[in-house]
Design an enzyme around this catalytic site. Structure first.
Site, PDB file in Angstrom:
ATOM      1  N   GLY A   1      38.951   3.609  60.811  1.00 28.61           N
ATOM      2  CA  GLY A   1      37.896   4.599  60.965  1.00 28.61           C
ATOM      3  C   GLY A   1      36.544   3.926  60.929  1.00 28.61           C
ATOM      4  O   GLY A   1      35.551   4.477  60.436  1.00 28.61           O
TER       5      GLY A   1
ATOM      6  N   GLN B   1      32.406   4.919  62.801  1.00 26.19           N
ATOM      7  CA  GLN B   1      31.379   5.888  62.434  1.00 26.19           C
ATOM      8  C   GLN B   1      31.484   6.230  60.959  1.00 26.19           C
ATOM      9  O   GLN B   1      32.414   5.801  60.276  1.00 26.19           O
ATOM     10  CB  GLN B   1      31.531   7.155  63.288  1.00 26.19           C
ATOM     11  CG  GLN B   1      32.938   7.737  63.264  1.00 26.19           C
ATOM     12  CD  GLN B   1      33.208   8.656  64.433  1.00 26.19           C
ATOM     13  OE1 GLN B   1      32.342   9.422  64.831  1.00 26.19           O
ATOM     14  NE2 GLN B   1      34.404   8.581  64.987  1.00 26.19           N
TER      15      GLN B   1
ATOM     16  N   ASP C   1      45.241   4.286  66.453  1.00 25.61           N
ATOM     17  CA  ASP C   1      45.613   5.537  65.807  1.00 25.61           C
ATOM     18  C   ASP C   1      46.467   5.152  64.600  1.00 25.61           C
ATOM     19  O   ASP C   1      47.554   4.579  64.754  1.00 25.61           O
ATOM     20  CB  ASP C   1      46.410   6.395  66.788  1.00 25.61           C
ATOM     21  CG  ASP C   1      46.858   7.723  66.207  1.00 25.61           C
ATOM     22  OD1 ASP C   1      46.825   7.884  64.971  1.00 25.61           O
ATOM     23  OD2 ASP C   1      47.276   8.597  66.990  1.00 25.61           O
TER      24      ASP C   1
ATOM     25  N   SER D   1      38.898  10.315  47.195  1.00 28.73           N
ATOM     26  CA  SER D   1      37.892  11.372  47.173  1.00 28.73           C
ATOM     27  C   SER D   1      37.845  11.963  45.772  1.00 28.73           C
ATOM     28  O   SER D   1      38.754  11.759  44.968  1.00 28.73           O
ATOM     29  CB  SER D   1      38.298  12.463  48.173  1.00 28.73           C
ATOM     30  OG  SER D   1      37.589  13.664  47.973  1.00 28.73           O
TER      31      SER D   1
ATOM     32  N   TYR E   1      44.359  18.514  51.955  1.00 26.80           N
ATOM     33  CA  TYR E   1      43.460  17.371  51.791  1.00 26.80           C
ATOM     34  C   TYR E   1      43.521  16.867  50.345  1.00 26.80           C
ATOM     35  O   TYR E   1      43.595  15.662  50.090  1.00 26.80           O
ATOM     36  CB  TYR E   1      42.037  17.791  52.154  1.00 26.80           C
ATOM     37  CG  TYR E   1      41.010  16.680  52.040  1.00 26.80           C
ATOM     38  CD1 TYR E   1      40.872  15.725  53.039  1.00 26.80           C
ATOM     39  CD2 TYR E   1      40.158  16.597  50.927  1.00 26.80           C
ATOM     40  CE1 TYR E   1      39.922  14.712  52.944  1.00 26.80           C
ATOM     41  CE2 TYR E   1      39.207  15.597  50.825  1.00 26.80           C
ATOM     42  CZ  TYR E   1      39.094  14.658  51.831  1.00 26.80           C
ATOM     43  OH  TYR E   1      38.168  13.654  51.723  1.00 26.80           O
TER      44      TYR E   1
END
Length: 267
Positions: free
Chosen positions: A12, A15, A64, A138, A151
């Site tokens: 990833g 960006q 991917d 996270s 998530y």
């Protein structure tokens, strides 16, 4: 860990957070292979980095993370281009409660796949140079985010998997450190997913809850999380550590020890 001359992989990486992590590595003198599924963004980011850091410091691989072949080929291309790998950041992730299987495939399975491939290349038993793997979790990996149950599950999985792999590396003598970053809300394109009905699915009606949680915790810039990433990469004393990044700064998470768990089970 001195980064000058090291080789890094960032998934990833075209960006958002991935781009921020790559920039930190480049500023320290590392070479960076950017893995991303979005070809236009990947080429644009590489062009920008080439202009700032020189044409031989970055590589872009269309990848991917749900594809074993694309992931494996991208690692191989990196080794062929730069001569080895020292640092891997598994950063690619999405929020999509509607297509929850895709969310699991990218956020959790992609991290597992990326970690296994990284260990294969880095660990000393395979002739690797050792190194460090940073997996991006996270705040939802430390406590539930009610508007994003899937998530939340994937990020809890990243935390548990990374901690277990860190212990496996230590016991196995791999010479590889594995750590994670757990930021609060970050101002990237991913954040806007929370307000999109096609991404929030059955939890779209809870978008006001998102707003209240965001007001309570605040939001971060990419640069704030990039500083935490830099800290974890450089600190060779950390293995199995989770850095919780919030508006007040970054703190290491204190997980319960096995002794704590056993003591609690007796109560």
């Amino acid at each position: 860990m001195a980064l000058n001359g090291k080789v890094a992989v960032v998934t990833g990486g075209a960006q958002g957070l991935g781009k921020g992590f790559a920039e930190v590595l480049l500023r320290h003198g590392a070479k960076v292979s950017l893995f991303d599924v979005v070809e236009d963004s990947g080429n644009a980011t590489k062009t920008a980095f080439d202009k700032e850091f020189g044409p031989d410091r970055t590589l872009f691989c269309v990848c991917d993370v749900t594809s074993e072949k694309q992931f494996t080929d991208a690692f191989q291309k990196t080794v062929q281009s730069f001569g080895g790998i020292d640092i891997v950041c598994n950063n690619a992730g999405i929020i999509n409660e509607t297509d929850w299987e895709k969310t699991v495939a990218i956020n959790l399975s992609g991290v597992i796949r990326g970690t296994y491939l990284a260990v294969e290349h880095l660990k000393k038993q395979n002739g690797g140079r050792g190194g460090v793997i940073i997996n991006i979790a996270s705040m939802a990996g430390l406590g539930p985010l009610p508007t994003c149950p899937v998530y939340t599950a994937t990020k809890h999985g990243v935390v548990g998997f990374t901690r277990a792999m860190a212990m496996a590396s230590e016991y196995g003598g791999y010479g590889v450190r594995l750590n994670m970053i757990c930021p609060i809300f970050v101002r990237t394109g991913l954040l806007s997913s929370l307000d999109k009905e096609e991404r929030a699915g059955d939890f779209y009606h809870l978008r006001d809850v998102n707003q209240k949680i965001m007001e309570r915790f605040g939001t971060l810039e990419v640069s704030d999380v990039a500083k935490a990433f830099e800290k974890l990469v450089l600190d060779e004393s950390k293995n199995g550590a989770a850095l919780y990044v919030k508006t007040e700064g970054a703190d290491y998470v204190k997980f319960p020890t096995q002794e704590d768990i056993e003591e609690k089970s007796k109560q």
